[in-house]
Every structure is written in structure tokens, then in C-alpha cells.
Enzyme design. Structure first.
Site, PDB file in Angstrom:
ATOM      1  N   ASP A 129       2.600 -13.317 -65.210  1.00  0.00           N
ATOM      2  CA  ASP A 129       3.947 -13.112 -64.665  1.00  0.00           C
ATOM      3  C   ASP A 129       5.038 -13.760 -65.518  1.00  0.00           C
ATOM      4  OD1 ASP A 129       3.441 -15.759 -64.220  1.00  0.00           O
ATOM      5  OD2 ASP A 129       3.558 -15.652 -62.026  1.00  0.00           O
ATOM      6  N   GLY A 130       4.632 -14.368 -66.621  1.00  0.00           N
ATOM      7  CA  GLY A 130       5.630 -14.975 -67.503  1.00  0.00           C
ATOM      8  C   GLY A 130       6.155 -16.317 -67.035  1.00  0.00           C
ATOM      9  N   ASP A 258      -6.346 -20.027 -80.302  1.00  0.00           N
ATOM     10  CA  ASP A 258      -4.906 -19.794 -80.120  1.00  0.00           C
ATOM     11  C   ASP A 258      -4.205 -21.050 -79.621  1.00  0.00           C
ATOM     12  OD1 ASP A 258      -6.649 -18.851 -77.869  1.00  0.00           O
ATOM     13  OD2 ASP A 258      -4.757 -18.836 -76.784  1.00  0.00           O
TER      14      ASP A 258
END
Ligand code: AMP
Ligand code: MG
Length: 491
Positions: A129-130, A258
Site C-alpha cells: 500500500d506504499g 536488496d
């Protein structure tokens, strides 16, 4: 030193990442701001290093930047793309799914990038959802100062803002944004993303070398050789970082490629933990059932991650024959730093024959006793003069006595005076660490809008070696009911 900026327009902003790299490396887009944002806490010392005045830091205009409601004037807001291996498996394309790079501020330490975390959807958000919740943001904010205070390379955090915007996790929580600061957020995964794409890989290599490892150009301008040299420096920094984590009892929790910084910084604080009771195979992330990222696995995972970085570098014409010898230096560098750190923690001026055994016995003692990681080390400074007081840290005092007798004999071979030794040890063994139960207290208060615990923790963690009166409770081991706080990746 030049005067601090008191308005946004006075900041020296640059966009090295956006201007040096083509648009395939990122997507330009503004952050999605949080409404009714409030500044929960800000790092004044970091602000000063960035040339930001107290007045500007606390201004409504700056709050708009920190909450994603206004751009950094002169900055190009973007989300960067990268890929990575997650839990040992190639995950393909990832990227800043909830982070926006705002630009860099040129201060006395060179250009420092500002990145919002929790600032809304990007093309790399996938199912997310950011957003980020107050809970995980408080943890990242405090972990950043804890690492900095310990002298361990890390991304930093300038500020944390909270908002009433609801975010749906296991329960409904509230949204927050942490502003992270680092010279660069480039990861191993940024290189992995361009495997098989020589043109982009070369751009990335030059961007990283030019800005962060410029001395390498004096040795070579050939891509394959530069890649080897860069790998060598990154290998060393990563080996040192793993030794640093190990010797403060830090467990990162999600050491995916990452989340590995090309600058050797601690990056991305999720379900991390500083150990309380020592357990060599301590796992801090409930999602990690196999213990891939357990405390004692981190050095070998760091090495595995460097192999993934090296694989990407074959795209630059570097061969396994030239890269493997570099990777094989990892263990030597790790041991060098590990011994250096332990010498300081144990109160030894140098590492002597037999110290490996004594230190291994120490770890065994802590493990069997489930002794508190940080306070056991801190107590070592008493072992010489007050062994009985030292023994109070242990359940099995007979075992501890056997060890401390050997340790006291070892100290006779150390040239320092007792006072020098104690002083050095207290500067190497922190009294305050970001224990999960303390972070939890800061979160509970912050969720009600009360930043007092957060602020106290920030104070002690800024210099965790210095004993402060009035802050005694922040040096205590967790109460029994808080000993097994479980943390998932949810953030
Ligand atoms: P992390 O485990 O936090 O390192 O995140 C792994 C990937 O998932 C990164 O690409 C993140 O940007 C992305 N991600 C994590 N949480 C969210 C979220 N709430 N919304 C969008 N992307 C996310
Ligand atoms: Mg990440």
C-alpha cells in the site's frame, strides 16, 4: 562553518542519482503526502550536519517536506528500481515500493540523500500500500540512532512524522514517515537488476565509483578491473559490518540482497533485534522459520550475498577467476574486525594466541547461561577488581567462575593499567541498547502521540556508552513478561 539554512530555499540541493543515471533506473514521481502530519521527533545533530537550522527543522514548510506534501525545492522526487534475492531465492524486480528519494543536500559531509519511507504508492509497490506504520517507523528511527551511537555504519534518520491516516496490517494502525539519510541507497540488488545489461551496468558502476569510491579510478579505468576493485572494497566493508553487528548482538532479520548497501551501511530496519538473553542461533524474525538470518548465520549470509553481487559484475566482463580471489578475502577481513572489536570489548590491547579459545568459551558461557548480551559485556570491566560482582550476572556462577579465573590470568599479559583498561572497555561495551521491549514502550506511547519514551531512548542511544543519571531504567533487562516479543516482517 557556513550559517545554517533557515528557509528551504537556502538549502544546497543536488540530484546526483537522477542526473547521472538514465530514466531506466527510476521513475520520477512525487510522494503522496500524509494529511494532518505531526513531527514526532527530529534528529537535531543530523540536521545541523546537513546545514538545516533548528528553526527550519521545526517549520511548517519543512513538515510539508517530511510528510510528503511538498517537494524538496530543487530536488527531483523519484522511486528507484532494483532487484534481489529474498531468503536465498531470486525475487526478480523489486524497487522502492514505498519510498521516495527527494534529492540530496550538500553539507559538510558531502551530498546526503534524503529519502522518505512510507510516502505512498510507486510503480514498484506490487501488492503493498506504499505506507509504513508508526510501529515500524519508530523502530527504524531509533535503530538508526542506536547504530550511529554504537559507531556502526548505518543509514540515518532525520525525522519521524505521524498522521491519523489508517493503515491496515494485522490490525488497523496509523501511518508514519521516516526521513532516511545516506550518501546513497544503492543496494547489491541495484546491480543484480542489470545482470545481462552491460550499458546500464556500466553507468551504475561509474556512478558508484565516481561518487563513493573515487580512489579506484587511480588504479584502473577498465570496467572489468573497476568491478573487481569495487567488489574488493564492498567485500571488506561488508565483512567489517558483519563483525560489527555480531559484536553488539545485532540481528538484522532480513538480509536479502536488496537490503545490502553498496556502501556497507546497515540498511532497512525491519524485524531486527538487539539480543537480550544470549542465544547463538537467535532468530529475530518470525517469518524466518529456518533461521537463515539467525545471529550466528549473518557472517556467512553476508558472504553469500557478496557472491550474488559478484555474479552481477560478470556483466562488466569480470570473470569468476578474477572475482573469486576477492571474495575469498572475506573471512580474513571479518576475522580482523571481529578480533579488533573483541579486543576492545575484552579490554585487551592486542589479540594473543589462545584468545580464540577464551572468547569461544565466553560465547558458550553466555549461551548456556542465557546471560544478557550487553550487560554481560559491560560487566566485564568489573571482573578484574570485583570478580564476585561480575559473577552476579550469571545463573550458573560456578561455570562463570571457571571462565573469569582464566580471563583474569589473561589480563596479566595486557600492558594497560587497570584504569586505562576499564575506561577503554566502557567505551566499547554499551550500557544502553535498543531492546525490543523498550522500543515497544516507545511505540505504545508514540501511538498515543506521546514522544517522551522515544525521546529518552534517542538520548541514551545517541551515546550508549555514557551512563546517565535519571535514565537507569533504559539499561535494564526485559521484565519476564516481555522476554519473548515476536516480530514479523509486517511493517
Ligand atoms: P523490505 O522487506 O522492507 O526490504 O521490502 C521488500 C520490498 O517490498 C521492497 O521493494 C519494498 O519497497 C516493498 N515493500 C515493503 N512494504 C511495502 C508496502 N507497504 N508498500 C509497498 N511496497 C512495500
Ligand atoms: Mg528493503
Amino acid at each position: 562553518m557556513s550559517a545554517l539554512a533557515s528557509t528551504l530555499d537556502e538549502l544546497q540541493v543536488s540530484n546526483g542519482f537522477a542526473t547521472s543515471l538514465s530514466s531506466s533506473f527510476y521513475t520520477l514521481l512525487p510522494a503522496s503526502g500524509l494529511r494532518e502530519a505531526q513531527l514526532l521527533h527530529a534528529n537535531e545533530a543530523l540536521a545541523q550536519r546537513l546545514g538545516i537550522s533548528h528553526e527550519l527543522l521545526h517549520s511548517p514548510a519543512f513538515l510539508d517536506v517530511l510528510s510528503g506534501n511538498a517537494p524538496l525545492p530543487g530536488g527531483q522526487s523519484l522511486a528507484a528500481v532494483y532487484s534481489g534475492h529474498q531468503f536465498g531465492v531470486w525475487a526478480g524486480q523489486l524497487g522502492d515500493g514505498r519510498a521516495h528519494l527527494l534529492g540530496a543536500i550538500d553539507g559538510p559531509d558531502g551530498a546526503q540523500e534524503l529519502q522518505l519511507k512510507g510516502s505512498g504508492l510507486t510503480p514498484y509497490s506490487r501488492m503493498g500500500d506504499g505506507r509504513a506504520v508508526v510501529r515500524s517507523s519508530v523502530r527504524e528511527y531509533l535503530a538508526s540512532i542506536a547504530m550511529k551511537g554504537l559507531g556502526i555504519p548505518t543509514t540515518e534518520a532525520l525525522a519521524i512524522v505521524t498522521s491519523p491516516v489508517p493503515v491496515y496490517r494485522e490490525t488497523v494502525e496509523r501511518a508514519a514517515i521516516v526521513t532516511r539519510v545516506a550518501p546513497s541507497f544503492v543496494r547489491f540488488g541495484s546491480f543484480e537488476h542489470w545482470l545481462g545489461h552491460p550499458e546500464e551496468m556500466q553507468s551504475l558502476l561509474h556512478y558508484v565509483v565516481q561518487n563513493f569510491y573515487p580512489a579506484l579510478y587511480e588504479q584502473s579505468e577498465d570496467h572489468a578491473e573497476l568491478a573487481r576493485l569495487l567488489l574488493s572494497d564492498v567485500t571488506k566493508r561488508t565483512a567489517y559490518l558483519m563483525a560489527d553487528w555480531l559484536t553488539v548482538g545485532f540481528c538484522h532479520g532480513v538480509m536479502n540482497t536488496d537490503n545490502m548497501s553498496i556502501l556497507g551501511l546497515t540498511l532497512d530496519f525491519g524485524p531486527f533485534g538487539f539480543m537480550d538473553a544470549f542465544q547463538a542461533n537467535h532468530i529475530c524474525n518470525t517469518t524466518d522459520q529456518q533461521g537463515r538470518y539467525a545471529w550466528n548465520q549473518q557472517p556467512s549470509v553476508g558472504h553469500w550475498n557478496l557472491y550474488r553481487l559478484a555474479s552481477a559484475m560478470t556483466t562488466l566482463g569480470a570473470t569468476p577467476e578474477t572475482l573469486n580471489p576477492v571474495l575469498q578475502q572475506y573471512e580474513g577481513w571479518f576475522l580482523e574486525r571481529y578480533r579488533e572489536n573483541l579486543c576492545r570489548k575484552m579490554g585487551w590491547q592486542e589479540w594473543l594466541e589462545g584468545d580464540t579459545q577464551l572468547v569461544d568459551d565466553w560465547w558458550r558461557l553466555l549461551h548456556r547461561d542465557q546471560a544478557d548480551f550487553s550487560l554481560s559485556f559491560r560487566a566485564l570491566a568489573w571482573a578484574e577488581k570485583h570478580p564476585e560482582a561480575f559473577l552476579q550476572c550469571f545463573h550458573d556462577q560456578d561455570q562463570a567462575r571457571v571462565w573469569v579465573d582464566k580471563y583474569r590470568v589473561r589480563l596479566e599479559a595486557d600492558p594497560q593499567t587497570t584504569a586505562q583498561r576499564q575506561h577503554a572497555m566502557n567505551a566499547a561495551n554499551p550500557l544502553y541498547v535498543l531492546r525490543n521491549y523498550l522500543a515497544q514502550q516507545a511505540i505504545a506511547a508514540a501511538e498515543k502521540g506521546d514522544a517522551s519514551v522515544l525521546s529518552d531512548l534517542f538520548t541514551v542511544l545517541s551515546n550508549p556508552f555514557e551512563e546517565r543519571s535519571g535514565y537507569e531504567r533504559y539499561a535494564e533487562v526485559p521484565p519476564p513478561e516481555a522476554q519473548s516479543i515476536a516480530l514479523s516482517c509486517s511493517s
